[in-house]
Write a protein that holds these residues in place. Structure first.
Motif, PDB file in Angstrom:
ATOM      1  N   ASP A 266       0.811  -1.213   0.000  1.00  0.00           N
ATOM      2  CA  ASP A 266       0.000   0.000   0.000  1.00  0.00           C
ATOM      3  C   ASP A 266       0.844   1.263   0.000  1.00  0.00           C
ATOM      4  OD1 ASP A 266       1.036  -0.045   2.547  1.00  0.00           O
ATOM      5  OD2 ASP A 266      -0.874  -0.433   3.549  1.00  0.00           O
ATOM      6  N   GLY A 267       2.145   1.130  -0.206  1.00  0.00           N
ATOM      7  CA  GLY A 267       3.036   2.277  -0.194  1.00  0.00           C
ATOM      8  C   GLY A 267       3.984   2.286   0.988  1.00  0.00           C
ATOM      9  N   GLN A 268       3.643   1.583   2.059  1.00  0.00           N
ATOM     10  CA  GLN A 268       4.549   1.474   3.197  1.00  0.00           C
ATOM     11  C   GLN A 268       5.650   0.474   2.865  1.00  0.00           C
ATOM     12  OE1 GLN A 268       2.906  -0.191   6.794  1.00  0.00           O
ATOM     13  NE2 GLN A 268       4.633   0.456   8.057  1.00  0.00           N
ATOM     14  N   CYS A 269       6.855   0.780   3.290  1.00  0.00           N
ATOM     15  CA  CYS A 269       7.991  -0.105   3.082  1.00  0.00           C
ATOM     16  C   CYS A 269       8.672  -0.338   4.427  1.00  0.00           C
ATOM     17  CB  CYS A 269       8.989   0.504   2.091  1.00  0.00           C
ATOM     18  SG  CYS A 269       8.314   0.774   0.425  1.00  0.00           S
ATOM     19  N   VAL A 270       8.988  -1.588   4.722  1.00  0.00           N
ATOM     20  CA  VAL A 270       9.610  -1.937   6.002  1.00  0.00           C
ATOM     21  C   VAL A 270      10.774  -2.875   5.737  1.00  0.00           C
ATOM     22  CG1 VAL A 270       7.444  -1.666   7.286  1.00  0.00           C
ATOM     23  CG2 VAL A 270       8.056  -3.912   6.359  1.00  0.00           C
ATOM     24  N   GLN A 271      11.563  -3.106   6.791  1.00  0.00           N
ATOM     25  CA  GLN A 271      12.569  -4.165   6.694  1.00  0.00           C
ATOM     26  C   GLN A 271      11.860  -5.520   6.615  1.00  0.00           C
ATOM     27  OE1 GLN A 271      15.514  -3.508   6.120  1.00  0.00           O
ATOM     28  NE2 GLN A 271      16.136  -1.632   7.161  1.00  0.00           N
ATOM     29  N   LYS A 272      12.464  -6.424   5.918  1.00  0.00           N
ATOM     30  CA  LYS A 272      11.843  -7.737   5.779  1.00  0.00           C
ATOM     31  C   LYS A 272      11.643  -8.376   7.145  1.00  0.00           C
ATOM     32  CE  LYS A 272      11.965 -11.640   2.592  1.00  0.00           C
ATOM     33  NZ  LYS A 272      12.703 -12.281   1.487  1.00  0.00           N
ATOM     34  N   PHE A 273      10.445  -8.869   7.399  1.00  0.00           N
ATOM     35  CA  PHE A 273       9.974  -9.472   8.650  1.00  0.00           C
ATOM     36  C   PHE A 273       9.568  -8.422   9.688  1.00  0.00           C
ATOM     37  CE2 PHE A 273      12.375 -13.024   6.861  1.00  0.00           C
ATOM     38  CZ  PHE A 273      11.452 -14.055   7.003  1.00  0.00           C
ATOM     39  N   ASP A 274       9.726  -7.143   9.358  1.00  0.00           N
ATOM     40  CA  ASP A 274       9.176  -6.118  10.244  1.00  0.00           C
ATOM     41  C   ASP A 274       7.674  -6.004   9.970  1.00  0.00           C
ATOM     42  OD1 ASP A 274       9.056  -4.215  12.162  1.00  0.00           O
ATOM     43  OD2 ASP A 274      10.376  -2.760  11.180  1.00  0.00           O
ATOM     44  N   LYS A 275       6.971  -5.250  10.803  1.00  0.00           N
ATOM     45  CA  LYS A 275       5.513  -5.246  10.756  1.00  0.00           C
ATOM     46  C   LYS A 275       4.980  -4.217   9.777  1.00  0.00           C
ATOM     47  CE  LYS A 275       4.970  -6.819  15.542  1.00  0.00           C
ATOM     48  NZ  LYS A 275       4.459  -6.490  16.894  1.00  0.00           N
ATOM     49  N   CYS A 276       4.057  -4.660   8.935  1.00  0.00           N
ATOM     50  CA  CYS A 276       3.279  -3.772   8.072  1.00  0.00           C
ATOM     51  C   CYS A 276       1.966  -3.447   8.787  1.00  0.00           C
ATOM     52  CB  CYS A 276       2.964  -4.441   6.735  1.00  0.00           C
ATOM     53  SG  CYS A 276       4.385  -4.772   5.674  1.00  0.00           S
ATOM     54  N   HIS A 277       1.501  -2.234   8.608  1.00  0.00           N
ATOM     55  CA  HIS A 277       0.228  -1.864   9.233  1.00  0.00           C
ATOM     56  C   HIS A 277      -0.932  -2.687   8.683  1.00  0.00           C
ATOM     57  CE1 HIS A 277       1.528   1.364  11.781  1.00  0.00           C
ATOM     58  NE2 HIS A 277       2.106   2.016  10.781  1.00  0.00           N
ATOM     59  N   ASN A 278      -0.819  -3.071   7.410  1.00  0.00           N
ATOM     60  CA  ASN A 278      -1.920  -3.847   6.824  1.00  0.00           C
ATOM     61  C   ASN A 278      -1.753  -5.347   7.020  1.00  0.00           C
ATOM     62  OD1 ASN A 278       0.045  -4.640   4.992  1.00  0.00           O
ATOM     63  ND2 ASN A 278      -0.748  -3.399   3.303  1.00  0.00           N
ATOM     64  N   GLY A 279      -0.673  -5.805   7.661  1.00  0.00           N
ATOM     65  CA  GLY A 279      -0.500  -7.215   7.989  1.00  0.00           C
ATOM     66  C   GLY A 279       0.130  -8.060   6.910  1.00  0.00           C
ATOM     67  N   ARG A 280       0.675  -7.466   5.849  1.00  0.00           N
ATOM     68  CA  ARG A 280       1.266  -8.274   4.779  1.00  0.00           C
ATOM     69  C   ARG A 280       2.459  -9.083   5.283  1.00  0.00           C
ATOM     70  NH1 ARG A 280       4.731  -7.794  -0.104  1.00  0.00           N
ATOM     71  NH2 ARG A 280       3.675  -8.977  -1.763  1.00  0.00           N
ATOM     72  N   HIS A 281       3.140  -8.585   6.316  1.00  0.00           N
ATOM     73  CA  HIS A 281       4.268  -9.330   6.871  1.00  0.00           C
ATOM     74  C   HIS A 281       3.816 -10.675   7.447  1.00  0.00           C
ATOM     75  CE1 HIS A 281       2.432  -7.501  10.394  1.00  0.00           C
ATOM     76  NE2 HIS A 281       3.082  -8.369  11.135  1.00  0.00           N
ATOM     77  N   ALA A 282       2.549 -10.727   7.897  1.00  0.00           N
ATOM     78  CA  ALA A 282       2.027 -11.981   8.444  1.00  0.00           C
ATOM     79  C   ALA A 282       1.927 -13.052   7.357  1.00  0.00           C
ATOM     80  CB  ALA A 282       0.668 -11.752   9.097  1.00  0.00           C
TER      81      ALA A 282
END
Length: 1054
Positions: A266-282
């Protein structure tokens, strides 16, 4: 609609917002975002064509027969395409035979809409698409704060991609250098063609090889235009809230290459395995936690020991690990096995474990024994272990135990990413060299068969395994105007960097150190000077006041005796005592200053300061002596409070990084400031009269302002306040207070009112006496008397207008219903009349002198009758000429409302030719009458002396000259007095500045009043020095006394 069409039914959501860019300037963001119904297959396409049968259907022919207009269709929310078709149908000559006559219009009833009324929303209330989108996004909660229910995420369906788990492919993961599709790597196919792409001279090359117009390049400031955000500064805040933001800046951008690189979708970028607000990391974790061919016990215990998840099969890992059968579970694993069962990074990095039960430690993260990789992509990394078809490294070769984020998987991936960064496939291999051998913009990596784009040199990403692509000596190989050229060094960094990333003698990281952290009691930063001597942010703080704007009343002691917390809140403890909760009985106690330990402080946000924007912020080179300037910058900062404490007139100063404001408490408050930021407009045509043009965006400005020079006003600096010559508004305007009675006005205003009324009284009396004198038939025997009569009348009018001018100026600062009329009358009527009468008065005085000289020249042949007749025509002609000469100025005269100053000015629409004309008019009306007066007086004296002494000796001639000079001294004295009294007006007209507070205010004010003295003292200047005119005045008074008893007082005596 066929299945290959890209035309879909769409609703358009428009969002527009402004954000501050510079001072009062704003960037305007305007997005129109389509939300389209796009079927995935023919079944969905067929179902989407279903019609709402409850609404009526009309053919175009039926609509025509019912006299339905296109305006009515629009009011019924009919699709615009259909309305256009209907209008075309109506315009046809024979509509009944048209092929469009059978076209259908579906008359939808709410809540249905669409071409065939096939759509509706689930809401009961009527909402616009804007309200629906806003409501949907605003009610989104972060995955970690919600019930951890996964939301539906968009997938890139145009590539068939097997990721080995529930995580689908996001479009941002296409051509990012990391293989995500494990069934052939189609997401990275043909991407090197983009990598070797070059842009034109008028374009900016994004880091991924795509191009944007150079007008969109903004040196990292503002929203990104590159797809990979490479034209944007790295650490921007808005992507963290992209899960609630539907705009382009989130939805239409991928992740930066050298920043957080896992897209949340959705435009947010994180370190791999860090938490996305929308839960894609899950979904990523679910993919990593797949069991595959692993035994059930081995799979369960590996999930818990690697801390991949907190529970397995509904049982917490704490329960699994408390079981004594952990080692037994591990023994069910193969001797060497892979976990997770799919690659953890880059699409080919895998983790292998060997007999983990032999090194089991229940309290720590279970590290892999081997890191395996694809040797084709990592051709210069020498493997140390082989397993089946895998090439691997022993894990001790990597620093996998390093703790950076506190999350073991994030830290492990960061280290793997760093070590294997050269294994990205954004490069080509030597087997394809024949294809790309003509590309001069490719760099051949050392000890490798790989080629990379030279644009990747010095970009902080290790693309070559030997790191030669980050060698600064190669950084200037490519001539790219957007690369950052380090001053005084042969280093050209990638445009991903800023000038602060250049390696200089001082650590540029510390340029971003906030000013308030210095001398706050905590050593957080270390600096080194040119001689290698170390400093901290807490060293050399002797000149830093502990009681300052940052520590004052923050609830913590910064001063040893607590002075910074005195008189802040109701006292709990006496002075120099600190309130404290006792650790023994938890009661409130008071500690002495000696017992107080460390003190925490935070920056204060409500800073009081007084700034005059017209005053210059001096550079520190002009404030500190050479001793302090030679100090290292971060040592010198400790002295920044001293200038504010010693120089109370100092408002601000600047250094390389900070803009420092002196507060009312005489402390320095410094904020980060880019003194070299270029806000100049590329075009010089917008602002006029030498004004500086400033815009809020270098390439796509939404607002442009003009910084005017002194005396200029207006949005384009087109108005000139001094174009009409000297006015009282310029001198006294800033002194007058709005809506304040005269007695409460400043002393300068009250004194001006007193002087004005005194001058009015004296001038009126002088004018009346002069008119009485020159109204006498004896005085009008020649044209000279008529000139002086006209001059007396104009002088009386000048005195009256001068007084009206002053009081109109005072009343223009009082809000009333007549305020605009007063302002208009003052500018358009009184000021022009005052100017004309002053000019006419000067010329009349010149005419008097000229006629006297002409009379001497003609002698006995002088015709008095002709003189009187000529004087009448000259006076009329003079008035007409002066009015005509003033018309060009009047035509450009305007009232200008200065919203910033809350004042209204009488100004001229400026042009250079008009300025030259105005200057010429001022000089012409001043010097021409003066020289006529002066030369006429000299001529009269010399001529009369020569006539008397023509038959006498030279000595007698000089004696006669002196006698005539004494006899006609009034002819010489009068013009000299006139010039001396009028000279201040000329000088002030060209020297008066337009500042609020001029250091020569009193000189200008006195000079302005003095310049009206010729008109006020006309009786004194022309009548009293002349024996003839005094006699005429006496006769007029005697004649008046006989006719009017009121005048029987003795006005004049010898």
């Amino acid at each position: 609609m066929d299945d290959t069409s890209l035309q879909y039914d769409c609703l358009f959501y428009r969002v527009r917002h402004e954000k501050l860019a510079f001072q009062e300037l704003s960037n305007i963001i305007d997005n129109t975002i389509p939300y389209c119904f796009r079927p995935d297959n023919e079944t969905e396409m067929f179902s989407s064509d279903l019609t709402n049968l409850s609404d009526r259907i009309f053919t175009f022919d039926e609509l025509r027969r019912h006299n339905i207009t296109t305006q009515q269709l629009l009011s019924w929310s009919a699709p615009i395409d259909l309305v256009e078709q209907y209008q075309f149908y109506l315009d046809e000559s024979n509509s009944s035979l048209s092929l469009l006559s059978n076209e259908l219009f579906y008359n939808c009833t709410k809540p249905w809409f669409g071409l065939r009324c096939q759509y509706s929303f689930e809401f009961s209330e009527e909402l616009s698409i804007y309200n629906i989108v806003e409501a949907e996004f605003s009610r989104k909660a972060s995955y970690s704060e919600s019930s951890k229910m996964l939301i539906t995420l968009p997938c890139y369906v145009h590539l068939k991609c097997d990721r080995g788990g529930p995580l689908c492919l996001d479009w941002r993961e296409v051509c990012d250098g990391r293989v995500d599709c494990l069934d052939g790597g189609l997401d990275e196919a043909f991407c090197f063609d983009v990598e070797i792409n070059e842009c034109s001279e008028t374009e900016y090359r994004c880091h991924n090889g795509l191009c944007i117009p150079e007008e969109f390049w903004n040196d990292g400031i503002g929203d990104a235009d590159c797809l990979d955000r490479s034209d944007e500064i790295a650490d921007v805040a808005y992507p963290r809230s992209c899960f609630q933001d539907p705009t382009f800046r989130c939805e239409e951008h991928a992740c930066r290459m050298n920043w957080h690189q896992f897209p949340c979708g959705d435009g947010q970028c994180v370190q791999k395995f860090d938490k996305c607000h929308n839960g894609r990391h899950a979904l990523l974790i679910q993919s990593m936690a797949l069991q595959g061919d692993m035994s059930n016990n081995c799979w369960i215990i590996m999930i818990c020991l690697t801390m991949l998840n907190n529970e397995v099969n509904g049982i917490s890992c704490e329960s699994w690990l408390m079981n004594d059968s952990v080692i037994k579970f591990l023994q069910t694993c193969e001797i060497i096995f892979q976990f997770p069962i799919i690659p953890v990074h880059f699409g080919h990095i895998r983790l292998l474990y060997e007999r983990p039960y032999l090194k089991f430690n229940q309290s720590s993260f279970l590290m892999p024994d081997y890191i395996c990789y694809d040797q084709l992509h990592c051709d210069c990394i020498i493997p140390t272990f082989f397993h089946r078809n895998l090439t691997c490294l022993h894990s001790y070769r990597l620093q996998l135990h390093a703790s950076i984020s506190g999350h073991p998987w994030i830290d492990m991936i960061l280290e793997i990413n760093s070590y294997f960064s050269s294994c990205l496939i954004l490069h080509t291999f030597s087997d394809k060299k024949a294809i790309y051998h003509n590309y001069s913009l490719l760099h051949h990596c050392q000890n490798s068969a790989k080629y990379i784009s030279k644009h990747r040199i010095a970009d902080e990403n290790k693309d070559c395994c030997m790191g030669d692509d980050e060698d600064n000596r190669l950084s200037c190989l490519i001539n790219d105007k957007y690369r950052v050229k380090c001053p005084n060094q042969s280093i050209c960094l990638s445009s991903l960097h800023s000038i602060h990333d250049c390696p200089e003698s001082q650590n540029q990281y510390h340029n971003n150190v906030p000013f308030h952290i210095f001398c706050d009691g905590f050593e957080e930063h270390f600096f080194e000077d040119f001689n290698g001597q170390s400093y901290t942010d807490e060293s050399e703080c002797n000149y830093w006041p502990c009681n300052n704007i940052y520590s004052r009343c923050d609830g913590f002691w910064a001063c040893p005796n607590g002075d910074d917390e005195e008189n802040c809140h109701p006292k709990v403890c006496p002075s120099e005592m600190h309130p404290c909760i006792s650790p023994t009985n938890y009661s409130l106690t008071c500690l002495s200053a000696e017992q107080v330990g460390d003190v925490q402080q935070s920056p204060k946000s409500d800073i009081l300061t007084s700034i005059n924007p017209r005053r210059e912020c001096f550079s520190i080179e002009h404030i500190f002596n050479s001793t302090i300037m030679k100090m290292p910058r971060f040592h010198r900062i400790k002295f920044y409070h001293i200038p504010c404490q010693t120089n109370f007139d100092l408002n601000c100063f600047i250094d390389e990084t900070y803009l420092c404001l002196c507060t009312n408490d005489h402390h320095a408050n410094c904020v980060k400031f880019d003194r070299h930021k270029n806000l100049e407009c590329p075009s010089t045509n917008y602002c006029t009269n030498g004004a500086q043009c400033r815009q809020d965006h270098p390439n796509c400005p939404s607002t442009v302002i003009c910084v005017c020079n002194e005396c200029f006003f207006g949005s384009q600096c087109q108005f000139y306040s001094k174009g009409f010559g000297l006015t009282l508004d310029e001198i006294l305007g800033y002194e007058i207070k709005r809506n304040i009675f005269l007695f409460d006005q400043p002393f300068s205003v009250k004194l001006s009112a007193l002087i004005t009324m005194i001058m009015f009284t004296i001038g009126t009396i002088n004018g009346i006496f002069s008119i009485i004198t020159f109204k006498n038939k004896t005085s009008q025997a020649v044209g000279c008397g008529m000139y002086l009569l006209a001059s007396s009348i104009t002088s009386l009018m000048i005195v009256i207008l001068f007084t009206l001018k002053f009081w109109f100026l005072i009343f223009s600062y009082i809000d009333s219903f007549a305020q605009r009329l007063i302002l208009y009358s003052n500018c358009m009527l009184i000021e022009p009349l005052l100017k004309i009468l002053l000019y006419i008065d000067n010329w009349l005085n010149g005419c008097v002198a000229a006629e006297r000289a002409f009379a001497v020249f003609k002698g006995v042949y002088f015709d008095k009758k002709t003189s009187r007749k000529l004087a009448k025509w000259v006076i009329i002609f003079m008035i007409i000429i002066n009015v005509i000469l003033l018309i060009p100025q009047l035509s450009y005269l305007h009232l200008f409302d200065d919203e910033k100053e809350e004042r209204t000015w009488c100004v001229i629409l400026y042009s250079s030719s008009l300025h030259i004309y105005n200057s010429f008019i001022i000089f012409f009306h001043f010097f021409t009458p003066f020289f006529i007066n002066l030369f006429s007086a000299i001529f009269i004296i010399i001529a009369t002396a020569r006539q008397r002494g023509i038959t006498q000796t030279e000595n007698l001639y000089m004696k006669q000259f002196k006698n005539k000079l004494k006899q006609h001294k009034h002819l010489f004295i009068s013009p000299v007095i006139l010039i001396l009294l009028s000279l201040p007006r000329l000088i002030i007209s060209f020297t008066l500045d337009c500042k609020k507070s001029s250091k020569h205010f009193w000189l200008y004010l006195i000079g302005y009043f003095v310049s009206f003295m010729p008109s006020i003292l006309i009786f004194v200047v022309f009548v009293l020095p002349s024996t003839i005119f005094k006699r005429s005045f006496k006769e007029a008074i005697l004649h008046g006394r006989r006719r009017i008893p009121l005048l029987k007082m003795n006005f004049y005596s010898k």
